[in-house]
Design an enzyme around this catalytic site. Sequence first.
Site, PDB file in Angstrom:
ATOM      1  N   ASP A   4     -67.393 -10.500   4.767  1.00  0.00           N
ATOM      2  CA  ASP A   4     -68.120 -10.850   5.983  1.00  0.00           C
ATOM      3  C   ASP A   4     -69.356 -11.642   5.578  1.00  0.00           C
ATOM      4  O   ASP A   4     -70.441 -11.083   5.420  1.00  0.00           O
ATOM      5  CB  ASP A   4     -68.505  -9.552   6.683  1.00  0.00           C
ATOM      6  N   ARG A  26     -73.028 -10.404   2.809  1.00  0.00           N
ATOM      7  CA  ARG A  26     -72.640  -9.318   1.915  1.00  0.00           C
ATOM      8  C   ARG A  26     -72.980  -9.700   0.473  1.00  0.00           C
ATOM      9  O   ARG A  26     -73.553  -8.927  -0.268  1.00  0.00           O
ATOM     10  CB  ARG A  26     -71.141  -9.028   2.035  1.00  0.00           C
ATOM     11  N   ARG A  84     -76.348 -14.892  15.508  1.00  0.00           N
ATOM     12  CA  ARG A  84     -75.061 -15.070  14.824  1.00  0.00           C
ATOM     13  C   ARG A  84     -74.212 -16.126  15.522  1.00  0.00           C
ATOM     14  O   ARG A  84     -73.199 -16.577  14.953  1.00  0.00           O
ATOM     15  CB  ARG A  84     -74.309 -13.748  14.770  1.00  0.00           C
ATOM     16  N   LYS A 113     -64.240 -15.318  14.964  1.00  0.00           N
ATOM     17  CA  LYS A 113     -64.433 -14.080  15.711  1.00  0.00           C
ATOM     18  C   LYS A 113     -65.404 -14.310  16.874  1.00  0.00           C
ATOM     19  O   LYS A 113     -66.164 -15.276  16.852  1.00  0.00           O
ATOM     20  CB  LYS A 113     -64.955 -12.980  14.774  1.00  0.00           C
ATOM     21  N   HIS A 114     -65.378 -13.444  17.920  1.00  0.00           N
ATOM     22  CA  HIS A 114     -64.613 -12.228  18.186  1.00  0.00           C
ATOM     23  C   HIS A 114     -63.853 -12.477  19.492  1.00  0.00           C
ATOM     24  O   HIS A 114     -64.462 -12.419  20.561  1.00  0.00           O
ATOM     25  CB  HIS A 114     -65.526 -11.023  18.359  1.00  0.00           C
ATOM     26  N   HIS A 151     -70.323  -1.574  18.282  1.00  0.00           N
ATOM     27  CA  HIS A 151     -70.410  -0.578  17.212  1.00  0.00           C
ATOM     28  C   HIS A 151     -70.759   0.795  17.789  1.00  0.00           C
ATOM     29  O   HIS A 151     -70.474   1.819  17.167  1.00  0.00           O
ATOM     30  CB  HIS A 151     -71.482  -0.970  16.181  1.00  0.00           C
ATOM     31  N   ASP A 170     -61.174  -6.308  14.835  1.00  0.00           N
ATOM     32  CA  ASP A 170     -62.494  -5.893  14.383  1.00  0.00           C
ATOM     33  C   ASP A 170     -62.358  -4.453  13.909  1.00  0.00           C
ATOM     34  O   ASP A 170     -61.332  -3.794  14.117  1.00  0.00           O
ATOM     35  CB  ASP A 170     -63.515  -6.018  15.523  1.00  0.00           C
TER      36      ASP A 170
END
Length: 502
Positions: free
Chosen positions: A75, A83, A145, A175-176, A188, A257
């Site tokens: 990611d 990351r 983002r 995404k998404h 989340h 996801d």
Amino acid sequence: MTPDRSAAHADDLSRLANGVLWPGFFGAELPDWLAAELRGGLAGVVYFAQNLSPHLDRLSAAIHDANPRALIGIDEEGGSVTRLEGLTGSTVPGAAQLGALDDSAATRATGAELARRVREAGGDVLIGPVADVNTDPRNPVIGVRAFGAQTGLVSRHAAAEIEGIQGSGVAACVKHFPGHGDTAVDSHHGLPRIAGDPADFDRVHVEPFRAAIAAGALSVMTAHIVVPAWGEAPATLNPRVLGMLRAEGFDGVIVTDALDMAAIRESVGIGGGAVGALAAGADLLCIGNPTNPGDAAAVDQDQRDFHAAKDAIVEALADGTLSVQRVAEAGARAARLADLLAAERAGVDAVPPADMRDIVRRSLTVRGDLGAATGGLAVLDARRRATLAVDSAAPYVVDALAAGSWSRRVDVERAGAAEIAGAVDEARSAASASGSRIAVLVDRIDTDEAQRRFVAAVADAAPGAVVVNVGLPGADVALPVVDVRASSRIAAELAREMLVRA
């Protein structure tokens, strides 16, 4: 059925299930249990921060040795989400910076540099770009983002970044789908619902995914959102929504996801989500990050989450709830992607690193008069607390902005007037002693009244202060603002260069 045939049947179902699973795991070395699953046909793994070390290439090599077709996903969006540079902060532009610059060549170059880094780490799939149109300013999980709030802008840059990513044997995973930009709930932690005219939603939010498909995106990640006009199931579990992708001519890999997100875990569970997503038409099931439960995570949380998904799939295959043909088709798509990437890499040479600083520098904008540069910065950090998606409070941003000078974090949502006044007084003293000025670090000045009140308090006490905004530009405030649009190390460094004498 004889015992031998029964065992063979169980092995077949295990391999079928493995072929569609994409787990996270603990540690910077390949665990024995994961190596065994890879040898048993596991589709691959997703790296998170706990997997990173200076020897990441060795871990990737061990994974590919256990299963040459394993897909390693990373990611790596750039900007606020990284990351590979999780400890030090990204040195690559983020989507909001690229959208503000609106230079497709710069976006394409950024995609190529992100892909170079993923490939150098041994990765196969870059989980990005974000093609969400951020139409709700309150959005807690997308924000910077996204490339922006306009469909055409997002479509243009999503396509450009995909072209940059996929030129060197790395797959993009856009995404998404069908679009997470018009939400005020973080999936989340809950299940967002998007009301309104579905035709408008299609025109605004689905269109960038059409552009991504036209640009050749090899995989698409689903969103855990509900569009009631298309059914009550989250998109990840909704055959009508996933069927829209196929109707657009997309024959690549549909990736879920993370199934450990609350929108799935706390509704149908990881196992139910795995079976439901496959039945709906998904091909590769991202299980998620086993560190997400925090202190509540079990020492074997990675294995627990993995088996919650795998065991449910095997059981559903055995009792006929899931068709063998559907799961075999899904696994075949993932395997074809691995073969395609291997063939492409064989004909592509490694590329040298690209300098991203000029792109980020050109994306920074200023509101108001910054005045003369000073000898340093005393930083008051008023950003939100971190979320599972974005580390809003990442310390490397403060480190880069303050460069070793005084700094203090203030939780402006909870702090009382006395605490705020005390923090401002400390900042004034620190700035005066070092010939510096106060910099207020914010990330939600566009929608967060508490951050705006804090800026006003600083302006009253220290009118020479400046605001560094790592979020989206928004309401005018009483101090000059540098809008950098990313919680990244490179953005903070360049903001400091604008404010501090060399």
